[in-house]
Design a protein around this motif. Structure first.
Motif, PDB file in Angstrom:
ATOM      1  N   UNK A  54       6.914   0.960  -4.103  1.00 44.46           N
ATOM      2  CA  UNK A  54       7.659   2.164  -3.703  1.00 44.46           C
ATOM      3  C   UNK A  54       6.703   3.283  -3.308  1.00 44.46           C
ATOM      4  N   UNK A  55       5.604   3.405  -4.049  1.00 45.65           N
ATOM      5  CA  UNK A  55       4.619   4.439  -3.733  1.00 45.65           C
ATOM      6  C   UNK A  55       3.921   4.160  -2.403  1.00 45.65           C
ATOM      7  N   UNK A  56       3.681   2.873  -2.102  1.00 42.25           N
ATOM      8  CA  UNK A  56       3.076   2.518  -0.813  1.00 42.25           C
ATOM      9  C   UNK A  56       4.025   2.895   0.318  1.00 42.25           C
ATOM     10  N   UNK A  57       5.304   2.559   0.155  1.00 43.26           N
ATOM     11  CA  UNK A  57       6.293   2.877   1.187  1.00 43.26           C
ATOM     12  C   UNK A  57       6.387   4.389   1.390  1.00 43.26           C
ATOM     13  N   UNK A  58       6.383   5.128   0.280  1.00 37.25           N
ATOM     14  CA  UNK A  58       6.457   6.586   0.369  1.00 37.25           C
ATOM     15  C   UNK A  58       5.243   7.143   1.096  1.00 37.25           C
ATOM     16  N   UNK A  59       4.052   6.627   0.773  1.00 30.95           N
ATOM     17  CA  UNK A  59       2.831   7.100   1.430  1.00 30.95           C
ATOM     18  C   UNK A  59       2.846   6.767   2.913  1.00 30.95           C
ATOM     19  N   UNK A  60       3.385   5.616   3.259  1.00 26.41           N
ATOM     20  CA  UNK A  60       3.458   5.236   4.673  1.00 26.41           C
ATOM     21  C   UNK A  60       4.448   6.129   5.431  1.00 26.41           C
ATOM     22  N   UNK A  71      -3.282   2.155  -2.502  1.00 28.16           N
ATOM     23  CA  UNK A  71      -2.176   1.591  -3.282  1.00 28.16           C
ATOM     24  C   UNK A  71      -1.903   0.139  -2.893  1.00 28.16           C
ATOM     25  N   UNK A  72      -2.031  -0.165  -1.604  1.00 31.41           N
ATOM     26  CA  UNK A  72      -1.801  -1.543  -1.150  1.00 31.41           C
ATOM     27  C   UNK A  72      -2.856  -2.488  -1.723  1.00 31.41           C
ATOM     28  N   UNK A  73      -4.089  -2.017  -1.833  1.00 31.68           N
ATOM     29  CA  UNK A  73      -5.147  -2.830  -2.441  1.00 31.68           C
ATOM     30  C   UNK A  73      -4.836  -3.089  -3.913  1.00 31.68           C
TER      31      UNK A  73
END
Length: 102
Positions: A54-60, A71-73
């Motif tokens: 969810x945090x990766x999606x938000x950052x994107x 976060x993806x790593x």
């Protein structure tokens, strides 16, 4: 005299101290407990996985690519550990099942 004692000792080595069925039962219980522990760890990693995703999606969506990459790593590492724990749990379940069929 000592020869009889030696022969008795050798015979006792071949005999199990406990009933074999009881030993298998104990080992199966231990394996099941360890499997439950691994399953709980997998569940914790799954919740952490969902949170970070969810945090990766938000950052994107906010176009914060450096944070998204970090976060993806981390998400990739979590998924690797989660996969390893799942395989270990399945292996323990397999061993437990084979022992219980004996």
């Amino acid at each position: 005299m000592w020869l009889k004692a030696l022969l008795r000792f050798i015979k006792n080595i071949a005999k199990p101290q406990e009933n074999l069925k009881e030993q298998i039962s104990k080992v199966t219980k231990r394996l099941d407990a360890q499997t439950r522990t691994l399953d709980n760890a997998v569940k914790r990693f799954e919740t952490r996985d969902a949170e970070i995703f969810k945090r990766v999606v938000k950052a994107m969506t906010e176009r914060d690519t450096p944070r998204a990459n970090i976060l993806a790593t981390e998400l990739g590492e979590i998924r690797k550990v989660e996969k390893m724990l799942t395989h270990a749990s399945l292996a323990l379940q397999s061993v437990s099942m084979r022992l219980s069929t004996v």
